[in-house]
Write a protein that holds these residues in place. Sequence first.
Motif, short mmCIF file in Angstrom:
data_model
loop_
_atom_site.label_atom_id
_atom_site.label_comp_id
_atom_site.label_asym_id
_atom_site.label_seq_id
_atom_site.Cartn_x
_atom_site.Cartn_y
_atom_site.Cartn_z
N GLY A 1 -7.79 6.68 -6.11
CA GLY A 1 -8.69 6.40 -7.23
C GLY A 1 -8.73 4.94 -7.64
N GLU A 2 -7.84 4.13 -7.09
CA GLU A 2 -7.79 2.72 -7.46
C GLU A 2 -8.78 1.90 -6.62
OE1 GLU A 2 -3.78 1.14 -7.58
OE2 GLU A 2 -3.01 3.19 -7.74
N PRO A 3 -9.38 0.87 -7.20
CA PRO A 3 -10.32 0.04 -6.44
C PRO A 3 -9.68 -0.50 -5.16
CG PRO A 3 -10.36 -0.54 -8.77
CD PRO A 3 -9.20 0.39 -8.58
N LEU A 4 -10.48 -0.59 -4.11
CA LEU A 4 -9.99 -1.08 -2.82
C LEU A 4 -10.71 -2.37 -2.46
CD1 LEU A 4 -8.30 -0.58 -0.22
CD2 LEU A 4 -10.34 0.54 0.71
N ARG A 5 -9.92 -3.38 -2.10
CA ARG A 5 -10.48 -4.65 -1.62
C ARG A 5 -10.11 -4.81 -0.15
NH1 ARG A 5 -8.47 -9.91 -4.53
NH2 ARG A 5 -9.21 -8.68 -6.29
N ALA B 1 -4.68 -4.31 -10.46
CA ALA B 1 -5.61 -5.07 -9.64
C ALA B 1 -6.23 -4.22 -8.55
CB ALA B 1 -4.88 -6.26 -9.02
N GLY B 2 -5.77 -3.00 -8.38
CA GLY B 2 -6.26 -2.17 -7.29
C GLY B 2 -5.45 -2.41 -6.03
N VAL B 3 -6.00 -1.98 -4.90
CA VAL B 3 -5.32 -2.06 -3.62
C VAL B 3 -6.01 -3.08 -2.73
CG1 VAL B 3 -4.69 -0.76 -1.54
CG2 VAL B 3 -4.57 0.34 -3.79
N VAL B 4 -5.22 -3.95 -2.11
CA VAL B 4 -5.74 -4.95 -1.18
C VAL B 4 -5.24 -4.59 0.21
CG1 VAL B 4 -5.78 -7.39 -0.53
CG2 VAL B 4 -5.72 -6.73 -2.95
N VAL B 5 -6.14 -4.58 1.18
CA VAL B 5 -5.78 -4.27 2.56
C VAL B 5 -6.39 -5.30 3.50
CG1 VAL B 5 -7.75 -2.68 2.80
CG2 VAL B 5 -5.80 -2.49 4.37
N PHE B 6 -5.62 -5.71 4.50
CA PHE B 6 -6.10 -6.64 5.52
C PHE B 6 -6.48 -5.85 6.77
CE2 PHE B 6 -3.63 -9.32 2.77
CZ PHE B 6 -4.32 -10.53 2.76
N THR B 7 -7.63 -6.18 7.34
CA THR B 7 -8.06 -5.51 8.57
C THR B 7 -8.39 -6.55 9.63
OG1 THR B 7 -10.43 -5.47 8.04
CG2 THR B 7 -9.07 -3.66 7.18
N ASP B 8 -8.28 -6.15 10.88
CA ASP B 8 -8.62 -7.06 11.97
C ASP B 8 -8.94 -6.26 13.22
OD1 ASP B 8 -9.06 -9.44 13.29
OD2 ASP B 8 -7.16 -10.33 12.66
N GLY B 9 -9.69 -6.85 14.11
CA GLY B 9 -10.04 -6.22 15.37
C GLY B 9 -10.28 -7.27 16.42
N ALA B 10 -10.08 -6.92 17.68
CA ALA B 10 -10.29 -7.88 18.76
C ALA B 10 -10.50 -7.16 20.08
CB ALA B 10 -9.11 -8.84 18.88
N CYS B 11 -11.17 -7.84 20.97
CA CYS B 11 -11.37 -7.33 22.33
C CYS B 11 -11.04 -8.47 23.28
CB CYS B 11 -12.80 -6.85 22.52
SG CYS B 11 -13.11 -6.12 24.14
N PRO B 12 -9.77 -8.60 23.68
CA PRO B 12 -9.34 -9.75 24.49
C PRO B 12 -10.14 -9.96 25.76
CG PRO B 12 -7.44 -8.53 23.68
CD PRO B 12 -8.65 -7.71 23.36
N GLY B 13 -10.62 -8.89 26.40
CA GLY B 13 -11.34 -9.04 27.67
C GLY B 13 -12.84 -9.04 27.54
N GLN B 14 -13.34 -9.30 26.33
CA GLN B 14 -14.78 -9.15 26.09
C GLN B 14 -15.63 -10.05 26.97
OE1 GLN B 14 -15.94 -8.97 22.00
NE2 GLN B 14 -17.97 -9.78 22.36
N HIS B 15 -15.13 -11.24 27.30
CA HIS B 15 -15.94 -12.20 28.04
C HIS B 15 -15.53 -12.31 29.51
CE1 HIS B 15 -17.67 -13.33 24.23
NE2 HIS B 15 -16.47 -13.56 23.73
N ALA C 1 3.54 -3.31 -2.10
CA ALA C 1 3.89 -4.58 -2.72
C ALA C 1 2.66 -5.19 -3.37
CB ALA C 1 4.45 -5.53 -1.66
N PRO C 2 2.83 -6.00 -4.42
CA PRO C 2 1.67 -6.57 -5.10
C PRO C 2 0.74 -7.34 -4.18
CG PRO C 2 3.65 -6.89 -6.41
CD PRO C 2 4.09 -6.33 -5.10
N ALA C 3 1.27 -7.99 -3.16
CA ALA C 3 0.41 -8.71 -2.21
C ALA C 3 0.92 -8.44 -0.81
CB ALA C 3 0.44 -10.22 -2.49
N PRO C 4 0.04 -7.95 0.09
CA PRO C 4 -1.36 -7.70 -0.12
C PRO C 4 -1.70 -6.34 -0.71
CG PRO C 4 -0.82 -7.25 2.14
CD PRO C 4 0.45 -7.74 1.49
N GLY C 5 -0.74 -5.44 -0.86
CA GLY C 5 -1.07 -4.09 -1.30
C GLY C 5 -1.69 -4.03 -2.68
#
Length: 199
Positions: free
Chosen positions: A99-103, A29-43, A20-24
Amino acid sequence: RGEAAAFAGCEAAPSPAPAAPAPGGSKSAGVVVFTDGACPGQHTGDKEARRAGCGVWFGHGDERNISVPNPYEPHTSNRAEMAAALLAMRAHRRSAREGEPLRVMSDSTYVVKGMNEWMAGWERRQFLNVKNSKLWRKLSAERRRASCAVSFVHAQGEEAACGAGILLCHSRTLVKPQTCHAETSWPLDMFQRNITRSQ
């Protein structure tokens, strides 16, 4: 197991349906990707009990969407954020749109500044005294392997909420660290409902 098992969903990523145009993003416009990471027990103080996870979201129903336990010990939120960015670049490189730009949209200042501002200096110093240097080297090498331009952008506000939804989705798998679990069709409004319930 380890890294190979955790990234299994990316290593053999099938050719995706048009994103899809957003976020893909659109082809222009190239490709848009959302990333995330977490460590719930870090503290919590119990390092053995930590289970970090990382997630990548290219868009609604995109087969490149994936969430996995973070394969890089020790488990911390920063390392999970880095692993998610690495996974996104690998998935894009193995896709039909390589081959398309990645954001890469990340809510991690650590990842965005590391890739945009600090990397050149670290490489000149051969990563001397750089924390998480092995992961930073992997990220740098993966960006060099890309057949397109790769940019990193700090996601804020509603953009960051997309990544938070991924975390809530894939965090259910963290009790089984070797299990690879992909979410391919959760709509954005479901992500947002889960975010609201968690606040």
